[in-house]
Structures are given as structure tokens and as C-alpha cells.
Design a protein around this motif. Sequence first.
Motif, PDB file in Angstrom:
ATOM      1  N   LEU A  61       7.726   2.853  -1.741  1.00  0.00           N
ATOM      2  CA  LEU A  61       6.689   1.932  -2.189  1.00  0.00           C
ATOM      3  C   LEU A  61       7.335   0.864  -3.056  1.00  0.00           C
ATOM      4  CD1 LEU A  61       3.950   4.544  -3.126  1.00  0.00           C
ATOM      5  CD2 LEU A  61       4.403   3.464  -0.926  1.00  0.00           C
ATOM      6  N   CYS A  62       7.072  -0.387  -2.757  1.00  0.00           N
ATOM      7  CA  CYS A  62       7.702  -1.473  -3.492  1.00  0.00           C
ATOM      8  C   CYS A  62       6.756  -2.655  -3.625  1.00  0.00           C
ATOM      9  CB  CYS A  62       9.003  -1.893  -2.815  1.00  0.00           C
ATOM     10  SG  CYS A  62       8.876  -2.147  -1.033  1.00  0.00           S
ATOM     11  N   ILE A 101       3.022  -4.262   5.090  1.00  0.00           N
ATOM     12  CA  ILE A 101       2.256  -4.988   4.075  1.00  0.00           C
ATOM     13  C   ILE A 101       0.969  -4.217   3.810  1.00  0.00           C
ATOM     14  CG2 ILE A 101       1.001  -7.106   3.515  1.00  0.00           C
ATOM     15  CD1 ILE A 101       3.999  -7.487   3.468  1.00  0.00           C
ATOM     16  N   ALA A 102       0.752  -3.862   2.534  1.00  0.00           N
ATOM     17  CA  ALA A 102      -0.450  -3.139   2.124  1.00  0.00           C
ATOM     18  C   ALA A 102      -1.288  -4.061   1.251  1.00  0.00           C
ATOM     19  CB  ALA A 102      -0.069  -1.876   1.359  1.00  0.00           C
ATOM     20  N   THR A 103      -2.455  -4.450   1.730  1.00  0.00           N
ATOM     21  CA  THR A 103      -3.289  -5.414   1.009  1.00  0.00           C
ATOM     22  C   THR A 103      -4.759  -5.268   1.389  1.00  0.00           C
ATOM     23  OG1 THR A 103      -3.596  -7.772   0.546  1.00  0.00           O
ATOM     24  CG2 THR A 103      -2.974  -7.187   2.784  1.00  0.00           C
ATOM     25  N   VAL A 116       7.276  -0.204   2.185  1.00  0.00           N
ATOM     26  CA  VAL A 116       5.882  -0.640   2.096  1.00  0.00           C
ATOM     27  C   VAL A 116       5.721  -1.571   0.901  1.00  0.00           C
ATOM     28  CG1 VAL A 116       3.475   0.078   1.961  1.00  0.00           C
ATOM     29  CG2 VAL A 116       5.148   1.559   3.101  1.00  0.00           C
ATOM     30  N   LEU A 117       5.396  -2.834   1.173  1.00  0.00           N
ATOM     31  CA  LEU A 117       5.146  -3.823   0.120  1.00  0.00           C
ATOM     32  C   LEU A 117       3.659  -3.833  -0.224  1.00  0.00           C
ATOM     33  CD1 LEU A 117       7.267  -6.974   1.079  1.00  0.00           C
ATOM     34  CD2 LEU A 117       7.416  -5.682  -1.045  1.00  0.00           C
ATOM     35  N   GLN A 132       3.655  -1.376 -11.391  1.00  0.00           N
ATOM     36  CA  GLN A 132       4.897  -1.305 -12.165  1.00  0.00           C
ATOM     37  C   GLN A 132       5.684  -0.022 -11.901  1.00  0.00           C
ATOM     38  OE1 GLN A 132       3.388  -1.906 -16.159  1.00  0.00           O
ATOM     39  NE2 GLN A 132       3.907  -4.100 -16.133  1.00  0.00           N
ATOM     40  N   ARG A 133       5.061   0.968 -11.297  1.00  0.00           N
ATOM     41  CA  ARG A 133       5.752   2.222 -10.967  1.00  0.00           C
ATOM     42  C   ARG A 133       6.586   2.101  -9.693  1.00  0.00           C
ATOM     43  NH1 ARG A 133       0.531   6.267 -11.684  1.00  0.00           N
ATOM     44  NH2 ARG A 133       0.132   5.831 -13.918  1.00  0.00           N
ATOM     45  N   PHE A 134       6.343   1.060  -8.931  1.00  0.00           N
ATOM     46  CA  PHE A 134       7.036   0.912  -7.663  1.00  0.00           C
ATOM     47  C   PHE A 134       8.346   0.156  -7.844  1.00  0.00           C
ATOM     48  CE2 PHE A 134       2.452   0.613  -5.974  1.00  0.00           C
ATOM     49  CZ  PHE A 134       2.333   1.992  -6.020  1.00  0.00           C
ATOM     50  N   GLU A 135       9.220   0.259  -6.829  1.00  0.00           N
ATOM     51  CA  GLU A 135      10.462  -0.502  -6.843  1.00  0.00           C
ATOM     52  C   GLU A 135      10.153  -1.988  -6.670  1.00  0.00           C
ATOM     53  OE1 GLU A 135      13.334   0.924  -4.063  1.00  0.00           O
ATOM     54  OE2 GLU A 135      12.843   3.033  -4.417  1.00  0.00           O
TER      55      GLU A 135
END
Length: 234
Positions: free
Chosen positions: A59-60, A118-120, A28-29, A84-87
Motif C-alpha cells: 500500500l502506497c 489506483i484506489a480512489t 496499490v496507490l 501516513q502509514r503507507f509507503e
Amino acid sequence: MGVTRQKHAKKIMRFYRHSFQFREPFQVLLDGTFCQAALRNKIQIREQLPGYLGGAAQLCTTRCVIKELELLGKALYGAKLIAQRFEVRNCSHHKDPVSGSTCLLSMIEDGNPHHFFIATQDQDLSNKVKKKPGVPLLFIIQNTMVLDKPSPKSLAFVQKLQTNQLVPEYQKQSIVELKEKEGLAKQEGEKRRKRKRAGGPNPLSCLKKKKKKTQESQEPSAEKKKRRKRKRNR
């Protein structure tokens, strides 16, 4: 309401699993707008998203998304901390960062081979994502995460696959592997062999029969010529 939403998500996930070979862990971007909406609505993405999708999720984000959040300053400081916590997935904009939406679009080019979600919350980005088949879209509405239904582009792509008009290379290989696993490849080969055996008469045998007929027709004519010669000699 929650049960109905979960049923819709399962149905959509079945579509992407079977039609586009999405597998766990789901990639998941996320962009800055989604992180900001999750923060505002107190949504725990890491804890809630796997249960909603029905499987493990990674989560990236990209360096371009994080860079964009840094440039936007204090207003999106919380969203930057979440991102910043995601890959961080490698993009092609190491030297010259681009906007988060442009970067995410580049990550799903060439048929979305890495099977990204895509998460937006960006409406313009969402519209562009919908024009690409096989890209699931996530957004937040009324304090809940929602998986958008398959776009018309995705539905049309699957319809073409079903009518054997368009088969991408990566799916051709998977189809061959599945057939070999289920033993369907051997069955198809046997059917083809049977069709070859059930042929018509041998054309060579037909030619031989024609030659015999011509020989038989020629023999009486030769005898007639001999008889004529005998009569003349007399």
C-alpha cells in the motif's frame, strides 16, 4: 455474495497478470478519498486487500496526497493518519505539490510501467484512469472493496497485442525471454532453416543449360557457312 465477488476478482486478476504482467507484491496507490471511505466503513485495508487480490500487496501513496489531506483540515484528519502509514512513492512534484488526483495520474503515465493499482472514490479520477490501458481500479461500495472490471481501453489494447499490431518494448523483451526459456526460439530457427533448404532449382544451372543450347544452334550454322565457301572455291 462474498464468494461471487471473490471469483470476479480472481478472474480480473488473471487478466492483468497474463495481459499486463502484474506480479506480487501488487503496488496499490491510494488517495485521500479511498482512505476516508475505508475509515467510514470500518475497512481494514492492510489486512483485507491482499486476500481480495489473491497476493501480497504494498500500500502506497504520494506526498501530494498527504499534503492535500493536511490542507483539508480536521474533516479528513483520520484519512490523513491512515495515508501516513503507507509507503510514500516519489513523484515529480517535490517543490510544487499538486492535487492528489493529478499526482496519481502522473504516476501511471507512459503505459503504467510500475504496474500501479489506483484506489480512489473520486469519480472524475476514475474516469480518467479508465482511459489508460493496463491500470486496475479499486473503489469501495457498500462496505466492501471492489476491483473494477477491465476498461474498454484495456480490452482493446490486449486485442491489438493478440493480433500483433502493437507490442510495447517491455513486452517484446519478456516475450523473447519466455521463448528462450521454453525453447521456442530454437524451434522457430529450425523451421526457418528448413524453409530455406526447400528451394527451387538453382538459377545458375538453368543459365548454363541455355548456353549449351545456343552453342549447339550456332555449330550447324558455322558448318553451313564452311560448305558454302567450299562450293564457291570450286
